[in-house]
Design a protein around this motif. Sequence first.
Motif, PDB file in Angstrom:
ATOM      1  N   GLY A 110     -10.068  43.772   4.749  1.00  0.00           N
ATOM      2  CA  GLY A 110      -9.416  43.858   6.055  1.00  0.00           C
ATOM      3  C   GLY A 110      -9.074  42.515   6.663  1.00  0.00           C
ATOM      4  N   GLY A 111      -9.466  41.448   5.983  1.00  0.00           N
ATOM      5  CA  GLY A 111      -9.189  40.115   6.508  1.00  0.00           C
ATOM      6  C   GLY A 111     -10.287  39.638   7.446  1.00  0.00           C
ATOM      7  N   TRP A 112     -10.172  38.374   7.820  1.00  0.00           N
ATOM      8  CA  TRP A 112     -11.169  37.730   8.662  1.00  0.00           C
ATOM      9  C   TRP A 112     -11.287  38.403  10.031  1.00  0.00           C
ATOM     10  CZ3 TRP A 112     -15.431  35.343   8.738  1.00  0.00           C
ATOM     11  CH2 TRP A 112     -15.857  34.619   9.845  1.00  0.00           C
ATOM     12  N   SER A 113     -10.240  39.017  10.517  1.00  0.00           N
ATOM     13  CA  SER A 113     -10.290  39.617  11.855  1.00  0.00           C
ATOM     14  C   SER A 113     -11.335  40.736  11.939  1.00  0.00           C
ATOM     15  CB  SER A 113      -8.918  40.148  12.252  1.00  0.00           C
ATOM     16  OG  SER A 113      -8.526  41.194  11.387  1.00  0.00           O
ATOM     17  N   THR A 114     -11.678  41.373  10.826  1.00  0.00           N
ATOM     18  CA  THR A 114     -12.714  42.407  10.878  1.00  0.00           C
ATOM     19  C   THR A 114     -14.086  41.816  11.179  1.00  0.00           C
ATOM     20  OG1 THR A 114     -13.069  42.308   8.493  1.00  0.00           O
ATOM     21  CG2 THR A 114     -11.532  43.987   9.308  1.00  0.00           C
ATOM     22  N   ILE A 115     -14.255  40.524  10.893  1.00  0.00           N
ATOM     23  CA  ILE A 115     -15.523  39.849  11.170  1.00  0.00           C
ATOM     24  C   ILE A 115     -15.439  39.067  12.481  1.00  0.00           C
ATOM     25  CG2 ILE A 115     -17.203  38.163  10.282  1.00  0.00           C
ATOM     26  CD1 ILE A 115     -16.921  40.778   8.608  1.00  0.00           C
ATOM     27  N   SER A 116     -14.287  38.468  12.759  1.00  0.00           N
ATOM     28  CA  SER A 116     -14.178  37.613  13.945  1.00  0.00           C
ATOM     29  C   SER A 116     -13.877  38.384  15.218  1.00  0.00           C
ATOM     30  CB  SER A 116     -13.105  36.544  13.723  1.00  0.00           C
ATOM     31  OG  SER A 116     -11.830  37.151  13.574  1.00  0.00           O
ATOM     32  N   SER A 117     -13.313  39.594  15.109  1.00  0.00           N
ATOM     33  CA  SER A 117     -12.934  40.304  16.331  1.00  0.00           C
ATOM     34  C   SER A 117     -14.063  41.083  17.010  1.00  0.00           C
ATOM     35  CB  SER A 117     -11.756  41.245  16.051  1.00  0.00           C
ATOM     36  OG  SER A 117     -12.125  42.214  15.114  1.00  0.00           O
ATOM     37  N   THR A 121     -27.339  35.809   8.180  1.00  0.00           N
ATOM     38  CA  THR A 121     -26.509  35.081   7.231  1.00  0.00           C
ATOM     39  C   THR A 121     -25.284  34.587   7.984  1.00  0.00           C
ATOM     40  OG1 THR A 121     -25.566  35.104   5.000  1.00  0.00           O
ATOM     41  CG2 THR A 121     -25.078  37.006   6.404  1.00  0.00           C
ATOM     42  N   TYR A 122     -24.524  33.728   7.351  1.00  0.00           N
ATOM     43  CA  TYR A 122     -23.282  33.223   7.927  1.00  0.00           C
ATOM     44  C   TYR A 122     -22.127  33.678   7.056  1.00  0.00           C
ATOM     45  CZ  TYR A 122     -26.170  30.247  10.844  1.00  0.00           C
ATOM     46  OH  TYR A 122     -27.078  29.808  11.760  1.00  0.00           O
ATOM     47  N   LEU A 123     -21.100  34.215   7.689  1.00  0.00           N
ATOM     48  CA  LEU A 123     -19.879  34.574   6.980  1.00  0.00           C
ATOM     49  C   LEU A 123     -18.775  33.645   7.450  1.00  0.00           C
ATOM     50  CD1 LEU A 123     -19.986  38.476   7.106  1.00  0.00           C
ATOM     51  CD2 LEU A 123     -20.620  36.973   5.215  1.00  0.00           C
ATOM     52  N   THR A 124     -17.939  33.213   6.508  1.00  0.00           N
ATOM     53  CA  THR A 124     -16.872  32.279   6.837  1.00  0.00           C
ATOM     54  C   THR A 124     -15.525  32.823   6.431  1.00  0.00           C
ATOM     55  OG1 THR A 124     -17.064  31.152   4.720  1.00  0.00           O
ATOM     56  CG2 THR A 124     -18.404  30.288   6.540  1.00  0.00           C
ATOM     57  N   ASP A 125     -14.497  32.282   7.058  1.00  0.00           N
ATOM     58  CA  ASP A 125     -13.115  32.594   6.700  1.00  0.00           C
ATOM     59  C   ASP A 125     -12.693  31.614   5.613  1.00  0.00           C
ATOM     60  OD1 ASP A 125     -10.537  33.460   6.566  1.00  0.00           O
ATOM     61  OD2 ASP A 125      -9.922  32.602   8.476  1.00  0.00           O
ATOM     62  N   TRP A 126     -13.277  31.790   4.439  1.00  0.00           N
ATOM     63  CA  TRP A 126     -13.053  30.825   3.366  1.00  0.00           C
ATOM     64  C   TRP A 126     -11.620  30.870   2.839  1.00  0.00           C
ATOM     65  CZ3 TRP A 126     -11.731  32.844  -1.352  1.00  0.00           C
ATOM     66  CH2 TRP A 126     -11.998  34.205  -1.553  1.00  0.00           C
ATOM     67  N   THR A 127     -10.860  31.921   3.115  1.00  0.00           N
ATOM     68  CA  THR A 127      -9.505  32.008   2.594  1.00  0.00           C
ATOM     69  C   THR A 127      -8.496  31.232   3.459  1.00  0.00           C
ATOM     70  OG1 THR A 127      -9.071  34.040   3.819  1.00  0.00           O
ATOM     71  CG2 THR A 127      -9.901  34.264   1.568  1.00  0.00           C
ATOM     72  N   SER A 128      -8.917  30.799   4.635  1.00  0.00           N
ATOM     73  CA  SER A 128      -7.957  30.118   5.529  1.00  0.00           C
ATOM     74  C   SER A 128      -7.507  28.771   4.993  1.00  0.00           C
ATOM     75  CB  SER A 128      -8.550  29.951   6.924  1.00  0.00           C
ATOM     76  OG  SER A 128      -9.638  29.042   6.878  1.00  0.00           O
ATOM     77  N   ASP A 145     -17.075  25.092  18.839  1.00  0.00           N
ATOM     78  CA  ASP A 145     -17.122  26.523  18.528  1.00  0.00           C
ATOM     79  C   ASP A 145     -16.266  26.749  17.290  1.00  0.00           C
ATOM     80  OD1 ASP A 145     -17.180  29.254  18.414  1.00  0.00           O
ATOM     81  OD2 ASP A 145     -16.098  29.586  20.280  1.00  0.00           O
ATOM     82  N   ASP A 146     -16.916  27.100  16.180  1.00  0.00           N
ATOM     83  CA  ASP A 146     -16.215  27.274  14.914  1.00  0.00           C
ATOM     84  C   ASP A 146     -15.679  28.705  14.815  1.00  0.00           C
ATOM     85  OD1 ASP A 146     -15.289  27.382  12.341  1.00  0.00           O
ATOM     86  OD2 ASP A 146     -17.162  26.731  11.406  1.00  0.00           O
ATOM     87  N   PRO A 147     -14.365  28.907  14.989  1.00  0.00           N
ATOM     88  CA  PRO A 147     -13.825  30.270  14.926  1.00  0.00           C
ATOM     89  C   PRO A 147     -13.770  30.824  13.505  1.00  0.00           C
ATOM     90  CG  PRO A 147     -12.043  28.706  15.193  1.00  0.00           C
ATOM     91  CD  PRO A 147     -13.320  27.915  15.275  1.00  0.00           C
ATOM     92  N   GLY A 148     -13.994  29.996  12.512  1.00  0.00           N
ATOM     93  CA  GLY A 148     -13.945  30.436  11.124  1.00  0.00           C
ATOM     94  C   GLY A 148     -15.311  30.766  10.541  1.00  0.00           C
TER      95      GLY A 148
END
Length: 163
Positions: free
Chosen positions: A65-72, A154-161, A130-133
Amino acid sequence: MKNNKKAFLLLELLVAIALISTVFVTLFFLQSKLLQIKQDGIMKVRATYYAQEAFEALRYLRATGGWSTISSPTTGATDYYATFASNTWSLSTTPPAALDGIFTRSIRFSPVYRQGDQQGVIITGPSGYDDPGTRKVTVMVSWDNGSKNIVLDTYLTDWTSNL
């Protein structure tokens, strides 16, 4: 003299019975405690499995679903729940039924702050960058009506950005 020997023999017999009884009662309570410790260990292993499953579900959601499923999702005190239906994972704020009829699992997202810039060390508190990724994910699995629980982070990152 014969009565003294009989009385002493009776006293020795009573002491021996008391000692043997004490040993058996102690062994019984020790066995009960060991069984309880074993059962608690089994429950902790199962709870850890459910927490790890939640992390894998979030990784799946991030990948599909992309990073937005984790960041939103709202960060802070809002509890989310990972549910598996129709061969896919989803996040919801509605608590599902207890896992195996025993465990409840909740997920919370937190912002991540770094010292200096986006490449800095992760720090606690709302100071710094503030790290948005990156999102800190906390999974709590509880059982026995919430009296026992495990909490994993745990930490999840937007590694695909950066690709």
